[in-house]
Design a protein around this motif. Structure first.
Motif, short mmCIF file in Angstrom:
data_model
loop_
_atom_site.label_atom_id
_atom_site.label_comp_id
_atom_site.label_asym_id
_atom_site.label_seq_id
_atom_site.Cartn_x
_atom_site.Cartn_y
_atom_site.Cartn_z
N PHE A 318 0.90 -1.17 0.00
CA PHE A 318 -0.03 0.04 0.00
C PHE A 318 0.94 1.38 0.02
CE2 PHE A 318 -2.59 -3.30 2.03
CZ PHE A 318 -3.71 -3.12 1.43
N ILE A 319 0.53 2.23 -0.41
CA ILE A 319 1.10 3.67 -0.42
C ILE A 319 0.33 4.37 0.89
CG2 ILE A 319 1.38 5.82 -1.55
CD1 ILE A 319 1.80 4.42 -4.19
N LEU A 343 -3.35 4.01 -0.28
CA LEU A 343 -3.64 3.65 -1.99
C LEU A 343 -3.23 2.11 -1.98
CD1 LEU A 343 -4.70 5.18 -4.43
CD2 LEU A 343 -2.60 5.52 -5.06
N GLY A 344 -4.32 1.49 -2.51
CA GLY A 344 -3.96 0.02 -2.81
C GLY A 344 -5.08 -0.87 -2.58
N PRO A 345 -4.87 -2.12 -2.66
CA PRO A 345 -3.56 -2.85 -2.55
C PRO A 345 -2.94 -2.88 -3.97
CG PRO A 345 -5.38 -4.45 -2.35
CD PRO A 345 -5.86 -3.20 -2.34
N PHE A 346 -1.61 -3.21 -3.74
CA PHE A 346 -0.92 -3.42 -4.98
C PHE A 346 -0.41 -4.93 -4.73
CE2 PHE A 346 -0.53 1.07 -4.38
CZ PHE A 346 -0.75 1.90 -5.66
N SER A 347 -0.49 -5.69 -6.04
CA SER A 347 0.18 -7.10 -5.92
C SER A 347 1.52 -7.17 -6.16
CB SER A 347 -0.65 -7.96 -6.91
OG SER A 347 -0.85 -7.50 -8.14
N SER A 348 1.91 -6.07 -6.71
CA SER A 348 3.29 -5.88 -7.18
C SER A 348 3.95 -4.67 -6.62
CB SER A 348 3.42 -5.74 -8.73
OG SER A 348 4.84 -5.22 -9.27
N LYS A 349 5.24 -4.86 -5.99
CA LYS A 349 5.78 -3.94 -5.42
C LYS A 349 6.37 -2.76 -6.46
CE LYS A 349 9.71 -2.52 -2.50
NZ LYS A 349 11.07 -3.21 -1.51
N GLY A 527 -9.25 1.09 6.98
CA GLY A 527 -8.93 1.96 5.79
C GLY A 527 -9.50 1.33 4.53
N PRO A 528 -8.88 1.36 3.28
CA PRO A 528 -9.76 0.75 2.18
C PRO A 528 -9.64 -0.79 2.12
CG PRO A 528 -7.24 1.38 1.49
CD PRO A 528 -7.58 1.75 2.92
N THR A 529 -9.01 -1.49 3.09
CA THR A 529 -8.82 -2.64 2.99
C THR A 529 -10.14 -3.30 3.18
OG1 THR A 529 -6.77 -2.64 4.21
CG2 THR A 529 -7.54 -4.96 3.86
N PRO A 530 -10.45 -4.40 1.90
CA PRO A 530 -11.84 -5.24 2.35
C PRO A 530 -11.64 -6.25 3.35
CG PRO A 530 -10.65 -5.76 0.33
CD PRO A 530 -9.93 -4.65 0.98
#
Length: 599
Positions: A318-319, A343-349, A527-530
């Motif tokens: 996440f950012i 902001l995220g999640p991102f599966s790739s760093k 946060g935005p995490t489901p």
């Protein structure tokens, strides 16, 4: 003895059998075509900007065709960076009304070949129909589809044209210009034909229908599917020690599992998996969505060796926009309940770092990791401050009110309106493209695409995960095409909590009430995490946004910002669907049509 009539019949049957083997590849004239366009969908208004084609037979190039095409519209800066084709280059080019007939004349009587043929042929057919022009009955060969049947991961990391060209030693490097890409596709086609020739593939018909061979041992295992129902659900292949080898889903469990023991299964790794499997378990599900969600959860739980995707949903980034006197952006592995913005999640760093760079390119917030007090001790400015890329609160260059105003703009871009980032990076790309610094512009293009996709994803996920409960229904057609029964899903904080189908004649209101009472209890995540994985919530979202959905009840507010990042996705997704990697544009071609028969 054989009579004359019998001998004639015998000769005719022998000749027919020989002919039925198909048309030898060495005798087929192929026309390998590639297009450059302003976007990903002709129906959506995208136009062709270049056509390139190579005609070959028996390994010999018979002729080439290339023309730029005036799209009669501005070429987006994003597309110009990708292709190197600018508005100025196409200003005097022929329109599609002239270019298409010329191409069709060149390609007449050939088998059309393209890498990702539905894209290129779809554009050509669209404009032929638009012009009222009858589309020739071309046979079409898709090298991307063929490569997926032939190429293994040991050969190439993927089936993009750039990867295949490298794998087959093509002397031509794809560069998002139509003729060069068509030339590279010729080498890929010949490389695959040469490889398949060793497997007995010598005719066009054999090439079109090629699939990996199925062993007798695989066929003998067809009985493993016999106990499975003709119903939607999840299937698990297990080895002799009951370890899960592979998890999949289908609307028809028995038919799908049986396909693993027939020639319709073309993946070599699946053949290996079937050879190890000793049993298949089926889990029947009420709806197709429930099956898809169960599949994701089972893959995450068992991490089967033959599943390539979704095995590690916990490996995300996440950012984070911190909450402190002098906020900053940082890359983190999980979301905390700390009132920060994420902001995220991102599966790739790597993708997360591109997105972070896009934000730092636009907003000069500090990039140091020090914890700065409200009144920091004076330090000498860092390199970023000297380059005007940091407001430098550490040396007193900015007051807290000015810094806070920039942070508010940054937060607004993350959560609601990304226009400032989009406009700033588009302007930078356009300036670099004008100077023909395409590689530098491409870096900014990738950063912008990463940001837009991440912002859109975060906004869409957050909209649903904020809702304690959403209940929705859709009538699914029965196998005959008539209106069938109603599927109902209960979603809590972005997680599928219950699924069911209203039985015929049942009281719909009472059924939904019972389903809600029996649904899983779900607690919200920070946060935005489901409350589920992001991939699960996205599947639920796609179903909720599909045609025919009826919202039964919504607890909370399910809304996305009108000016959010989703409206910027179209052009970035069009380029993202490209089958090539960006490479330097070394070959700058003129505007005139080229039709050069090889002597």
């Amino acid at each position: 003895m054989i009579s004359g009539a019998q001998r004639a019949t015998s000769r005719w049957e022998s000749q027919r059998s020989f002919d039925e083997l198909g048309r030898p590849l060495r005798d087929i004239t192929f026309c390998v075509v590639d297009l450059e366009t302003t976007g990903g969908s002709a129906e959506g208004g995208a136009m062709i900007t270049e056509i390139g084609a190579v005609k070959v037979r028996g390994g010999e190039v018979l002729g080439e065709f290339q023309t730029l095409v005036n799209p009669r519209t501005e070429i987006p800066a994003f597309i110009a960076v990708l292709t190197g084709i600018t508005n100025g280059m196409v200003a005097d080019a022929p329109p599609i009304e002239s270019a298409l007939p010329a191409f069709l004349e060149f390609a007449a009587g050939t088998v059309l070949v393209a890498h990702n043929a539905p894209f290129d042929v779809g554009f050509l057919k669209h404009f032929a129909e638009q012009q009222g022009r009858a589309w020739p009955r071309f046979e079409v060969l898709d090298t991307a589809k063929l490569a997926r049947r032939v190429i293994t991961r040991d050969d190439a990391p993927n089936c993009k044209l750039s990867s295949l060209a490298k794998a087959f030693g093509s002397p031509v490097t794809p560069n998002h210009r139509a003729l060069e890409d068509a030339r590279a596709t010729v080498h890929v086609l010949h490389g695959m034909m040469e490889r398949l020739g060793g497997l007995g593939v010598h005719t066009l018909e054999e090439l079109q229908t090629f699939s990996s061979r199925v062993t007798a041992a695989q066929r003998r295992k067809r009985h493993l599917a016999e106990a499975l129902p003709h119903a939607p659900g999840v299937y698990l292949f297990r080895d002799e020690r009951a370890r899960v080898l592979y998890v999949g889903t289908s609307r028809d469990l028995r038919s799908r599992v049986r396909s693993y023991f027939t020639a319709s299964e073309t993946r070599s790794r699946m053949g290996e998996m079937v050879g190890i499997a000793s049993r298949v378990d089926g889990i029947e599900c009420a709806t197709a969505l429930e099956a898809e969600v169960r599949e994701l959860r089972l893959i995450a739980e068992h991490k089967p060796r033959y599943n390539r995707r979704s095995r590690f949903p916990e490996k995300v980034h996440f950012i984070k926009l911190t909450r402190e006197p002098w906020p900053r952006l940082s890359l983190v592995r999980r979301v905390l309940d700390d009132d920060a913005d994420y902001l995220g999640p991102f599966s790739s760093k790597k993708t997360a770092e591109k997105c972070l760079a896009a934000l730092h390119d636009t907003f000069p917030v500090r990039q140091c990791s020090d914890k700065l007090p409200k009144a920091p001790a004076r330090k000498s400015p860092c390199v970023l401050a000297e380059m005007d890329r940091c407001l430098s609160p550490c040396d007193g260059s900015v007051d807290d009110a000015t810094y806070a105003a920039v942070v508010r703009q940054l937060r607004d871009s993350l959560l609601r309106r990304p226009d400032e980032v989009v406009e700033a990076i588009n302007a930078r790309m356009a300036a670099l493209a004008a100077d023909e610094r395409f590689e530098e512009a491409g870096i900014h293009r990738d950063r912008l695409a990463a940001f837009v996709r991440a912002a859109a994803r975060t906004q869409r996920l957050s909209a649903l995960t904020r809702c304690p409960e959403v209940v929705a229904a859709r009538r699914e057609p029965d196998p005959t095409g008539r209106a069938g029964r109603w599927e109902v899903h209960v979603v809590r904080y972005g997680r599928l909590a219950a699924a069911g189908v209203i039985p015929p004649g049942a009281d719909a209101r009472a059924y939904v009430t019972t389903l809600r009472l029996s649904a899983e209890t779900v607690s919200p995540a920070p946060g935005p995490t489901p409350a589920a994985t992001a991939e699960e919530t996205e599947k639920v979202l796609r179903w909720l946004e599909s045609p025919g959905i009826r919202l039964v009840d919504v607890d909370g507010e399910w809304t996305c910002p009108v000016a959010g990042a989703t409206r910027h996705l179209a052009v970035h997704d069009a380029v993202g669907q490209s089958r090539l990697s960006l490479v330097p544009f070394a070959d700058r071609r003129g505007l005139s049509t080229v039709h050069q028969p090889t002597r």
